[in-house]
Design a protein around this motif. Structure first.
Motif, mmCIF file in Angstrom:
data_model
loop_
_atom_site.group_PDB
_atom_site.id
_atom_site.type_symbol
_atom_site.label_atom_id
_atom_site.label_comp_id
_atom_site.label_asym_id
_atom_site.label_seq_id
_atom_site.Cartn_x
_atom_site.Cartn_y
_atom_site.Cartn_z
ATOM 1 N N ALA A 260 0.816 -1.123 -0.201
ATOM 2 C CA ALA A 260 -0.051 -0.115 0.198
ATOM 3 C C ALA A 260 0.935 1.126 0.001
ATOM 4 O O ALA A 260 0.576 2.174 -0.760
ATOM 5 C CB ALA A 260 -0.803 0.152 1.294
ATOM 6 N N HIS B 131 -4.635 8.174 0.168
ATOM 7 C CA HIS B 131 -4.403 6.892 0.813
ATOM 8 C C HIS B 131 -4.451 5.691 -0.095
ATOM 9 O O HIS B 131 -4.758 5.884 -1.367
ATOM 10 C CB HIS B 131 -5.667 6.683 1.761
ATOM 11 N N MET C 213 -4.722 1.192 -0.088
ATOM 12 C CA MET C 213 -4.966 -0.101 0.553
ATOM 13 C C MET C 213 -4.712 -1.184 -0.120
ATOM 14 O O MET C 213 -4.791 -1.156 -1.385
ATOM 15 C CB MET C 213 -6.714 -0.244 0.724
ATOM 16 N N ARG D 40 -6.155 -6.533 5.803
ATOM 17 C CA ARG D 40 -6.030 -5.135 5.019
ATOM 18 C C ARG D 40 -5.182 -4.330 5.689
ATOM 19 O O ARG D 40 -5.050 -4.206 6.942
ATOM 20 C CB ARG D 40 -7.180 -4.676 4.436
ATOM 21 N N THR E 228 -4.427 0.019 5.323
ATOM 22 C CA THR E 228 -4.791 1.297 4.410
ATOM 23 C C THR E 228 -3.725 2.240 5.200
ATOM 24 O O THR E 228 -3.601 2.357 6.188
ATOM 25 C CB THR E 228 -5.994 1.672 5.084
ATOM 26 N N ARG F 177 -2.058 6.146 5.115
ATOM 27 C CA ARG F 177 -2.393 7.534 4.607
ATOM 28 C C ARG F 177 -0.991 8.097 4.975
ATOM 29 O O ARG F 177 -0.485 7.991 5.938
ATOM 30 C CB ARG F 177 -3.267 8.048 5.580
#
Length: 372
Positions: A35, A71, A73, A93, A95, A97
């Protein structure tokens, strides 16, 4: 001894024929790496490769990806190998930022990941249940990606697990005060599969290899952290190390029939408190930490009734230990000594000297017995 005959943790796993898997911490690290790379470059690496604490470099295929405004993911399906892990097949998962420069790495619990609500765990109350080693793995990989692609490394990582709250009902998290989902775990990144019969057979083979190599001192360890501790304490070679996992009884019963001069048992304080209480299978599904038993040991060590009640009502074994350490009551030593005596009882007079070392989650020694 033949060059093909090996001892130690890796040889035990090879002997079982069981396929290892990956921890939720390894999956979260891979998802974070993918990510953050996408956030900086616009492209998701697939597969994504990470480096585990012991140097292995597994690759993970992405099962989900999303690149948005500020962001990114990525998701990894957990493969637990041949271990009957409740999280096998779960989608983990991460995510990521961007945060302002200097903010560092911040961890959040997304859907399906628990939050700490009681003391006595390795994270403060209110924190996402992402354990210290996975946090370090993720932070290290964020730093590597930042260095490679010109990022600052200041990010918020939200870890989530699809259906994690439902899966967590099959774990001890709710009783420990970890609410809302699963914990993100793993000290090595690898799930070692424990088929009872296969692993017990591998323990026996480990004892045979150590004896054939002329080892007079072996150590039964509950995992990789305790293994590091006994190597640091005694300098034991790999073929003198027995990965006993939860099967303390299997080690003791086999060494009773095939003695060595000395056995050191090393493991986490809470796990070895079960041995002290007379349990030979230390798995959480088959034995639990008895806080009433710990309170009685604390009384033997000089605890007053107020402290004994605090121990009996503690959320975890670690919390009970911390209360006693603060009061100057040597609960760690008492657990180690009682566990040693239980081990000697199982050995039934076999010519084996035994000592026990209790450690905390970081591997620091918090209790030890003398050799008897």
């Amino acid at each position: 001894m033949s060059s093909e005959v090996k001892g130690g943790r890796r040889a035990q796993l090879e002997h079982t024929g069981l396929r290892p898997g990956w921890t939720t911490g390894a999956c979260a690290t891979a998802a974070t790496t993918a990510a953050y790379t996408a956030l900086l470059t616009g492209e998701f690496p697939d597969p994504v490769t990470i480096t585990l604490p012991k140097g292995q470099t597994p690759s993970f295929a992405l099962a989900a990806e999303e690149l948005g405004d500020g962001h990114a993911m990525a998701g990894i399906v957990k493969d637990a190998g041949d271990d009957p892990d409740v999280t096998h097949g779960a989608l983990v998962r991460a995510t990521v930022r961007q945060l302002p420069a200097g903010a560092g790495v911040v961890f959040r619990a997304g859907p399906g990941v628990g939050t700490i609500t009681r003391p006595g765990l390795p994270l403060p109350v209110g924190e996402a249940a992402v354990n210290p080693v996975p946090r370090r793995m993720m932070a290290d990989h964020v730093a590597e990606v930042a260095a490679r692609h010109g990022g600052t490394g200041d990010v918020e990582i939200t870890v989530s697990v699809d259906h994690g709250e439902e899966i967590a009902r099959s774990t001890w998290n709710p009783r420990l005060g970890i609410l809302g989902g699963l914990s993100i775990l793993g000290t090595t990144g690898i799930v070692v599969p424990y088929s009872c019969s296969a692993w017990i057979d591998s323990i026996r083979r480990g004892v045979d290899v150590a004896r054939a190599a002329g080892r007079t001192h072996v150590a039964g360890c509950t995992g990789s952290t305790s293994e590091k501790t006994v190597v640091a304490e005694y300098g034991l070679p790999e073929d003198a190390l027995l990965d006993m996992g939860d099967f303390a009884g299997a080690v003791l019963k086999y060494i009773r029939r095939h003695p060595v001069d000395r056995l050191t048992v090393c493991g986490g304080f809470a796990k070895l408190s079960k041995l002290a209480a007379g349990h030979l299978d230390l798995h959480s599904a088959r034995s639990q930490v008895d806080k009433g038993f710990l309170a009685e040991l604390a009384r033997r060590g000089g605890a007053d009734e107020t402290l004994a009640a605090e121990v009996a009502g503690a959320n975890t074994g670690l919390a009970a230990l911390q209360s006693c350490i603060a009061a100057g009551v040597p609960l760690g030593d008492l657990v180690a000594t009682t566990a040693r005596d239980e081990a000697l009882a199982v050995l039934r007079g076999a010519p084996v000297a035994v000592d026990v070392i209790c450690i905390d989650r970081a591997g620091a020694v918090v209790g030890r017995s003398t050799v008897a």
